[in-house]
Design a protein around this motif. Structure first.
Motif, short mmCIF file in Angstrom:
data_model
loop_
_atom_site.label_atom_id
_atom_site.label_comp_id
_atom_site.label_asym_id
_atom_site.label_seq_id
_atom_site.Cartn_x
_atom_site.Cartn_y
_atom_site.Cartn_z
N ARG A 64 -36.67 12.37 18.70
CA ARG A 64 -35.95 12.72 19.93
C ARG A 64 -36.94 12.95 21.08
N ARG A 65 -38.04 13.65 20.77
CA ARG A 65 -39.06 13.87 21.81
C ARG A 65 -39.66 12.54 22.27
N GLN A 66 -39.87 11.63 21.33
CA GLN A 66 -40.42 10.33 21.68
C GLN A 66 -39.43 9.59 22.58
N ALA A 67 -38.15 9.60 22.24
CA ALA A 67 -37.14 8.92 23.04
C ALA A 67 -37.08 9.53 24.45
N GLU A 68 -37.15 10.86 24.52
CA GLU A 68 -37.15 11.53 25.83
C GLU A 68 -38.37 11.12 26.64
N ALA A 69 -39.54 11.05 25.97
CA ALA A 69 -40.76 10.67 26.67
C ALA A 69 -40.68 9.22 27.15
N GLU A 70 -40.09 8.35 26.34
CA GLU A 70 -39.93 6.95 26.74
C GLU A 70 -38.97 6.83 27.92
N ASP A 71 -37.89 7.61 27.89
CA ASP A 71 -36.96 7.62 29.03
C ASP A 71 -37.66 8.12 30.29
N ASP A 72 -38.45 9.17 30.13
CA ASP A 72 -39.18 9.72 31.27
C ASP A 72 -40.17 8.70 31.82
N LYS A 94 -47.87 9.62 30.90
CA LYS A 94 -46.62 9.47 30.16
C LYS A 94 -46.73 8.41 29.07
N GLU A 95 -47.46 7.32 29.36
CA GLU A 95 -47.70 6.31 28.34
C GLU A 95 -48.49 6.91 27.17
N ASP A 96 -49.51 7.70 27.51
CA ASP A 96 -50.31 8.37 26.47
C ASP A 96 -49.44 9.31 25.64
N ALA A 97 -48.56 10.04 26.33
CA ALA A 97 -47.68 10.97 25.62
C ALA A 97 -46.77 10.21 24.66
N VAL A 98 -46.26 9.06 25.09
CA VAL A 98 -45.40 8.26 24.22
C VAL A 98 -46.19 7.77 23.01
N GLU A 99 -47.40 7.30 23.22
CA GLU A 99 -48.23 6.81 22.12
C GLU A 99 -48.56 7.94 21.14
N ILE A 100 -48.87 9.09 21.67
CA ILE A 100 -49.17 10.24 20.80
C ILE A 100 -47.94 10.60 19.97
N LEU A 101 -46.77 10.60 20.61
CA LEU A 101 -45.55 10.92 19.88
C LEU A 101 -45.23 9.87 18.82
N LYS A 102 -45.53 8.60 19.13
CA LYS A 102 -45.34 7.55 18.12
C LYS A 102 -46.23 7.82 16.91
N MET A 103 -47.46 8.25 17.18
CA MET A 103 -48.38 8.58 16.10
C MET A 103 -47.85 9.76 15.28
N TYR A 104 -47.35 10.79 15.96
CA TYR A 104 -46.79 11.96 15.27
C TYR A 104 -45.59 11.56 14.41
N VAL A 105 -44.74 10.69 14.97
CA VAL A 105 -43.57 10.23 14.21
C VAL A 105 -44.02 9.46 12.97
N GLY A 106 -45.02 8.60 13.13
CA GLY A 106 -45.54 7.84 11.99
C GLY A 106 -46.12 8.76 10.93
N ASN A 107 -46.89 9.75 11.35
CA ASN A 107 -47.46 10.69 10.40
C ASN A 107 -46.35 11.49 9.70
N GLN A 108 -45.37 11.91 10.48
CA GLN A 108 -44.27 12.68 9.90
C GLN A 108 -43.46 11.83 8.93
N HIS A 109 -43.34 10.55 9.22
CA HIS A 109 -42.63 9.66 8.30
C HIS A 109 -43.37 9.60 6.96
N LEU A 110 -44.70 9.58 7.01
CA LEU A 110 -45.49 9.60 5.77
C LEU A 110 -45.26 10.91 5.01
N VAL A 111 -45.14 12.02 5.75
CA VAL A 111 -44.85 13.31 5.12
C VAL A 111 -43.49 13.26 4.43
N VAL A 112 -42.51 12.66 5.10
CA VAL A 112 -41.16 12.56 4.51
C VAL A 112 -41.22 11.72 3.23
N ILE A 113 -41.95 10.64 3.25
CA ILE A 113 -42.08 9.80 2.05
C ILE A 113 -42.72 10.61 0.92
N GLN A 114 -43.76 11.38 1.23
CA GLN A 114 -44.41 12.22 0.22
C GLN A 114 -43.44 13.26 -0.32
#
Length: 146
Positions: free
Chosen positions: A45-53, A70-90
């Motif tokens: 959701r934060r990533q989507a909000e950052a992309e909208d912004d 804002k581009e950097d913020a979106v990229e950082i959030l994409k990285m966080y989402v990817g890392n969190q997805h790995l946590v979910v898989i674990q």
């Protein structure tokens, strides 16, 4: 009638405790999985909000520094989402392992309960045989006296 004593009762009690522990472990693993999934959704959701912004900033007057941030913020959030997805898989793997351990604990407990049931059935049969023998002896004693 004699009292039934299951010789493996201590092991059965231990298996029941192990099953309870496995249930707790499974419950905790599920809770950690739910928390990880909720965190992943929050980050998405934060990533989507950052992309909208970012999109709004691109449509407004060009402020290159603001757009870059804002581009950097979106990229950082994409990285966080990817890392969190790995946590979910674990966490899902952990839940599956906990479920397998729980199933094994349940199977072991049920095995010992079946052994107990069979031992009790044998005990009842032995007691019935002893009682029948006593009755036969009593009857033959009475008939012998008459």
């Amino acid at each position: 009638m004699a009292r039934f004593i299951f010789p493996l009762q201590n092991i059965l009690n231990m298996k029941e405790k192990l099953e309870d522990q496995a249930k707790n472990d499974y419950s905790q693993a599920n809770m950690r999985l739910r928390e990880a999934e909720e965190e992943e959704e929050r980050l998405k959701r934060r990533q989507a909000e950052a992309e909208d912004d970012l999109s709004e900033s691109l449509n407004q007057a060009l402020d290159v520094l603001n757009i870059k941030r804002k581009e950097d913020a979106v990229e950082i959030l994409k990285m966080y989402v990817g890392n969190q997805h790995l946590v979910v898989i674990q966490r899902r793997r952990e839940v599956e392992i906990a479920r397998e351990k729980l199933n094994e604990a349940i199977k072991e407990r049920k095995t010992f309960e079946k052994l107990r049931e069979h031992a009790f059935e044998d005990f009842v049969k032995e007691q019935n045989a002893i009682e029948q023998k006593e009755i036969d002896e009593l009857v033959s004693y009475r008939h012998g006296r008459v």
